[in-house]
Design a protein around this motif. Structure first.
Motif, PDB file in Angstrom:
ATOM      1  N   LEU A   4     -22.031 -16.695  13.431  1.00 36.43           N
ATOM      2  CA  LEU A   4     -21.984 -17.751  12.434  1.00 36.43           C
ATOM      3  C   LEU A   4     -23.032 -17.493  11.362  1.00 36.43           C
ATOM      4  CD1 LEU A   4     -21.588 -21.071  14.395  1.00 36.43           C
ATOM      5  CD2 LEU A   4     -20.015 -20.015  12.791  1.00 36.43           C
ATOM      6  N   ARG A  32     -24.754 -17.430  17.150  1.00 37.85           N
ATOM      7  CA  ARG A  32     -23.314 -17.464  17.396  1.00 37.85           C
ATOM      8  C   ARG A  32     -22.881 -18.879  17.704  1.00 37.85           C
ATOM      9  NH1 ARG A  32     -25.617 -13.430  20.173  1.00 37.85           N
ATOM     10  NH2 ARG A  32     -25.412 -11.408  19.142  1.00 37.85           N
ATOM     11  N   SER A  33     -21.584 -19.126  17.641  1.00 38.08           N
ATOM     12  CA  SER A  33     -21.152 -20.498  17.883  1.00 38.08           C
ATOM     13  C   SER A  33     -21.361 -20.836  19.356  1.00 38.08           C
ATOM     14  CB  SER A  33     -19.699 -20.691  17.488  1.00 38.08           C
ATOM     15  OG  SER A  33     -18.855 -19.944  18.319  1.00 38.08           O
ATOM     16  N   ASP A  71     -21.039 -16.969   8.259  1.00 42.87           N
ATOM     17  CA  ASP A  71     -19.650 -16.616   8.564  1.00 42.87           C
ATOM     18  C   ASP A  71     -19.220 -15.359   7.825  1.00 42.87           C
ATOM     19  OD1 ASP A  71     -17.211 -19.250   9.231  1.00 42.87           O
ATOM     20  OD2 ASP A  71     -17.828 -17.468  10.353  1.00 42.87           O
ATOM     21  N   GLU A  90     -19.589 -25.574   5.567  1.00 40.37           N
ATOM     22  CA  GLU A  90     -19.668 -24.523   6.573  1.00 40.37           C
ATOM     23  C   GLU A  90     -20.993 -24.576   7.314  1.00 40.37           C
ATOM     24  OE1 GLU A  90     -17.060 -21.210   4.244  1.00 40.37           O
ATOM     25  OE2 GLU A  90     -18.352 -20.601   5.915  1.00 40.37           O
ATOM     26  N   ARG A 172     -19.748 -25.490  10.822  1.00 44.12           N
ATOM     27  CA  ARG A 172     -19.793 -24.740  12.061  1.00 44.12           C
ATOM     28  C   ARG A 172     -21.230 -24.391  12.430  1.00 44.12           C
ATOM     29  NH1 ARG A 172     -16.146 -19.907  11.787  1.00 44.12           N
ATOM     30  NH2 ARG A 172     -16.640 -19.885  13.994  1.00 44.12           N
TER      31      ARG A 172
END
Lengths: 323, 302, 343
Positions: A4, A32-33, A71, A90, A172
């Motif tokens: 991300l 990271r997500s 992203d 985002e 995100r």
């Protein structure tokens, strides 16, 4: 799952009357997500500057080099239109000091609805009411609170509003800059639980910035320790706190007592001195002046981040000897 | 035993600290270009007013001894021409500065004394005495000063003392509000609580703790108040409420107006007195703003 | 568990509630207190007169002792002071402000007659000054330190240091009388010209033409004040953190400025502008004198020469009351706009 957030060799410096001031020096960071990455360090180590560069919010006279990929797209070089689309939709930021980060004369509803209206111009008033209500519930506030003004809320409630606001456009990635500072311990715990829950339920990625290690130890998956603008240690949270590699991380960890550990009661350790002035950094390792283990080699050249396997790395040449 | 070994008394420490603070303040003031310019112009005018008897012959004020013609335009003899009675404008300007500066200063003194006292009292005390004082301050805030001056002039006659009183009486409320809010914020500070615990009485708290912290603000505000007072004096003199026998810049303009200097094109009668007023008021304002910036760090960003 | 959102919640206008009612009540009481103070002040100022008040106040109007007695009775000038005050109150509140020595008509009639030019002057002048001043203040604050700011600030500081009536004199000399080759285009004073065609439209245009210079004079001086105030308020807001939040949300710089910074900076500015109405009213008096505009101000200065005590008392009362009302309106408006004040 893709990264991300990826910061590559991020450097931020300001021009001051006494010369250039480098607040952030060659920082690498990956989020990271579904994971919470903590950023630890004393005030002035560059944590907040780091946070603001994720959305390119640093002051106009700041010189930035390196990359900040949200992203996959570099926030620092993209056009204005793209940047404004990224902002909040985002990635969003939960700012420090909720009382001053909220508009004092606007109701909570309007402040949460504002980014939604901005990014989704076709949204109807009904939808807005629905969504704002949902967001407030998600953070544990009653819907009726949307009519309140910031000064009518308690510190904890304001912080929840900031979090609800950060979630408004379904980003995100969330960067939380000192979200629990100035809150009392019980409220701190609630907020941290809330953040952890949101990451789990919504699959977000989160950067949690704090000077308070107890906060990070609890909640983060990985932790990055910063000193004088550089990353000096990185690794999984539990391993880092149990067995810190870098002397600074060791000092930070040791400075805070652990309940149930009798040794800690009798030997709390502190660290003398102050962090260096970013305008006049010492030659070599910037921690050397305060480090109990520093030798001449430390002062000669700044140590790079040395990989110790298993996701752990530290910027110290004497890790093996002093472990 | 050398002097370095003798411990300094509390008083000496305080004075040393104050001297350092003053030196630091002056150093900062020097960095404000506009403030410096204002100070220079101001000093020039004050010197002018003080040295008036040496520079311009007092005889020049006597209409009966005037040597010039009526409303003569500037010439080699009369650098700024003459007024309707043949007196040199330059002489009038120089002597007029005395009245303007004097009245402005006196009026400011009155309004600062009343304003600071009221501000301190209404900020420091609790309960209904403080509320009453605050109310009174609010009342005086709304009185428009020209109508009041006109009324006083009609009842007590025209004089400079009346002007001083009017400006002082209508001007103190603004200062009082400022000092009050300063006092309120200082009251919250921890060292005042500590002083109270140590047994400091109210008078001691006010004079030894609050007042010294409020003084810088008072100082800056005084300068700005003088600017307004001089403007007010000029206006009241222009309306004819001052002493007809004394020359001030306002009375010069009053005469100019009544003899129709605008229509006859006697610009030397209209422009110079006004320019003097603007210069003096502007310089006080610049100095006052520079002082405000020094004493209130929050304003430095401007 | 969750309460449904009330439909009004979506509104962006801060709706007033019970806290506002309390706030209004408080401010109303304050205004009434100020009015009472002005009445008392007014009363006492005129009882300080040397000599027999009846003779001084009624000077030149009575030929017989009888008339003097009637006058005395009507205004209660022989009664003990507290009773005099009550008579004064009764008279004032029923609109009896005495009779003008000069014009021989009731003061209240005079005031009503001459009120309109003053209102026009003060109203138009303040409005113009507020609009232009606020705009200039925004420009100066947003360009702080740069040329636009320095130019604006130095010009406004100079204008601010000027007596408004002096500026009026200069403008008359330049634009009404004319300098050198430039002819004078505006009238030098008064509100009406003699040689105007009949009919309401030409009269309106004529009045407007006469008001151009006076209004410009008042506006110029007060716009300087307002622009400095707005600049200062906006600079206060620009440093605030919530603007960073707004930018982070994706707002354009212009939008951040307009929707947050300027809107919030307008709050203290509008209050300060309304509070300065006292000075604008005072300023109007001198402007009327310079431009010979037959308003309340000129009435007051003319009354000084006799002295026409009743007129002076009446105009002082009316102007003070006007300032109190303007302040009240300002406070009420501010309470509506800034929710923090209501709690």
């Amino acid at each position: 799952m893709g990264e991300l957030l990826e910061l590559r060799e991020l450097t931020v410096s300001y021009r001051t009357s006494e010369g250039p001031l480098t607040a952030v020096r060659g920082v690498d960071l990956v989020v990271r997500s579904g994971e919470i990455v903590g950023v630890a360090g004393e005030s002035g180590c560059g944590k907040s500057t780091l946070a603001s560069t994720v959305l390119r919010l640093q002051p106009k006279d700041a010189a930035v080099t390196g990359e900040a990929l949200v992203d996959g797209a570099d926030v620092l070089t993209m056009g204005w239109g793209d940047l404004r689309a990224v902002r909040w939709a985002e990635a969003s930021i939960v700012f420090q000091g909720a009382l001053h980060s909220l508009n004092p004369v606007q109701r909570v509803f309007d402040q949460i609805a504002e980014p939604i209206r901005l990014h989704e111009p076709r949204v109807t008033t009904q939808e807005l009411e629905q969504r704002v209500g949902q967001l407030l519930e998600q953070v544990g506030l009653p819907r009726a609170r949307s009519r309140a003004y910031p000064h009518q809320l308690s510190g904890g409630q304001r912080q929840r509003v900031m979090i609800a606001m950060a979630l408004a456009c379904r980003p995100r990635l969330i960067v939380a800059d000192e979200p629990t500072t100035a809150l009392d311990v019980m409220v701190q715990a609630q907020i941290l639980d809330l953040l952890q829950g949101l990451v789990r339920d919504l699959g977000l990625g989160m950067v949690l910035i704090s000077h308070d290690l107890s906060v990070l130890a609890d909640v983060c998956d990985r932790v990055v320790v910063m000193y004088a603008g550089r990353v000096v240690e990185v690794g999984p949270a539990d391993e880092l706190f149990a067995d810190p590699l870098h002397p600074y991380a060791r000092a930070l960890s040791g400075a805070f007592p652990r309940i149930g550990d009798p040794a800690a009661r009798y030997a709390p350790s502190g660290l003398g001195g102050d962090p260096p002035d970013p305008r006049w950094l010492p030659q070599g390792c910037s921690f050397a002046p305060r480090c109990p283990h520093a030798v001449d080699a430390c002062r000669a050249e700044e140590p790079p981040l040395i990989d110790f396997g298993g996701g752990r790395a530290a910027a110290c040449i004497r890790v093996e000897e002093t472990r | 035993m050398s002097t370095a070994d003798v411990p300094l008394s509390a008083r000496q420490v305080t004075w040393r600290r104050r001297r350092l603070a003053t030196r630091r303040g002056w150093g900062e003031f020097r960095r404000h270009r506009s403030g410096l310019v204002g100070l220079v112009v101001l000093t020039a005018f004050v010197l002018l007013a003080l040295l008036a008897p040496l520079i311009a012959d007092a005889e020049g004020l006597e209409a009966s001894r005037a040597t010039g013609g009526v409303l003569e335009s500037p010439s080699g003899e009369f650098w700024l021409g003459t007024d309707e009675r043949g007196r040199s404008i330059v002489t009038l300007l120089i002597w007029g500065s005395r009245i303007s500066l004097l009245v402005g200063s006196l009026a400011t003194l009155i309004s600062m004394v009343i304003g600071t006292t009221m501000g301190l009292a209404s900020g420091f005390f609790e309960g209904w005495p403080a509320r009453v004082l605050f109310r009174i301050t609010e009342w005086f805030l709304v009185i428009p000063f020209i109508p009041l001056a006109i009324v006083l002039a009609s009842v007590l006659g025209r004089s400079l003392l009346n002007i001083v009183i009017v400006i002082g009486v209508t001007g103190w409320a603004g200062t009082a509000l400022l000092i009050r809010s300063q006092t309120l914020s200082i009251k919250e500070r921890p060292y005042l609580e500590r002083a109270k615990v140590l047994g400091a009485g109210r008078w001691h708290q006010m004079t030894r703790h609050i007042l010294p912290n409020v003084m810088p603000m008072v100082f800056a505000n005084t300068t700005l108040t003088v600017a307004l007072a001089i403007l007010a004096e000029t206006t009241l003199s222009f309306l004819g409420l001052g002493d007809p026998t004394r020359v001030s810049w306002g009375s010069m303009l009053e005469n100019a107006f009544s003899v129709g200097a605008m229509t006859t094109g006697a610009w030397w009668y209209i422009v110079p007195p006004g320019v003097c007023v603007v210069l003096v008021v502007l310089s006080f304002t610049l100095v006052g703003q520079a002082l405000e910036e020094i004493f209130n760090p929050r304003l430095r960003r401007r | 568990m969750s309460t449904t959102l009330a439909p009004a919640a979506a509104g962006t206008r801060p709706a007033a509630g019970p806290s506002y009612a309390r706030y209004v009540g408080g401010k109303l009481i304050g205004a009434l207190g100020s009015l009472a103070f002005v009445l008392v002040l007014n009363f006492f100022l005129f009882r300080v007169l040397p000599g027999d008040p009846a003779r001084t106040l009624g000077r030149g109007r009575f030929r017989t002792e009888e008339q003097l007695e009637q006058f005395r009775a009507a205004y209660g000038l022989e009664q003990p002071l507290p009773q005099q005050f009550l008579t004064f109150l009764k008279n004032t509140l029923t609109g009896d402000l005495g009779v003008s020595l000069r014009y021989r008509v009731p003061v209240s009639d005079l005031i009503l007659d001459r009120m309109w030019p003053t209102l026009l002057l003060v109203g138009t002048g303040t409005l113009l000054a507020a609009v232009i001043g606020i705009y200039l203040g925004v420009v100066a604050a947003w360009n702080r330190g740069r040329a636009a700011d320095r130019l604006t600030t130095s010009t406004t500081l100079t204008l601010y240091s000027m007596p408004e009536w002096w500026l009026g004199l200069l403008l008359i000399a330049t634009f009404a009388v004319g300098i050198g080759p430039l002819p004078g285009i505006f009238p030098t004073g008064g509100l009406h010209s003699v040689d105007v065609d009949p009919g309401w439209w030409p009269a309106l245009v004529d009045t407007a033409w006469h008001l151009v210079l006076p209004v410009i004079t008042i506006s110029l001086v007060y716009l300087a004040d307002y622009s400095l105030i707005m600049r200062s308020s906006l600079l206060d807001e620009i440093g605030e953190d919530y603007l960073q939040t707004a930018r982070a949300k994706g707002l354009r710089d212009v939008e951040v400025r307009r929707r947050h910074a300027i809107r919030n900076a307008l709050l203290p500015t509008t209050t300060l502008i309304a509070l300065s109405i006292g000075f604008v009213v005072s300023g109007a008096i001198t402007i009327e004198t310079v431009f010979s505009i037959p308003g309340l101000g000129l009435l007051a200065t003319e009354a000084l020469s006799i002295p026409d005590y009743w007129v002076l008392q009446g105009t002082f009362l009316v102007t003070s009351a006007a300032v109190i009302l303007a302040n009240l309106a300002a406070n009420l408006l501010y309470g509506l706009l800034d929710p923090r004040v209501r709690s």
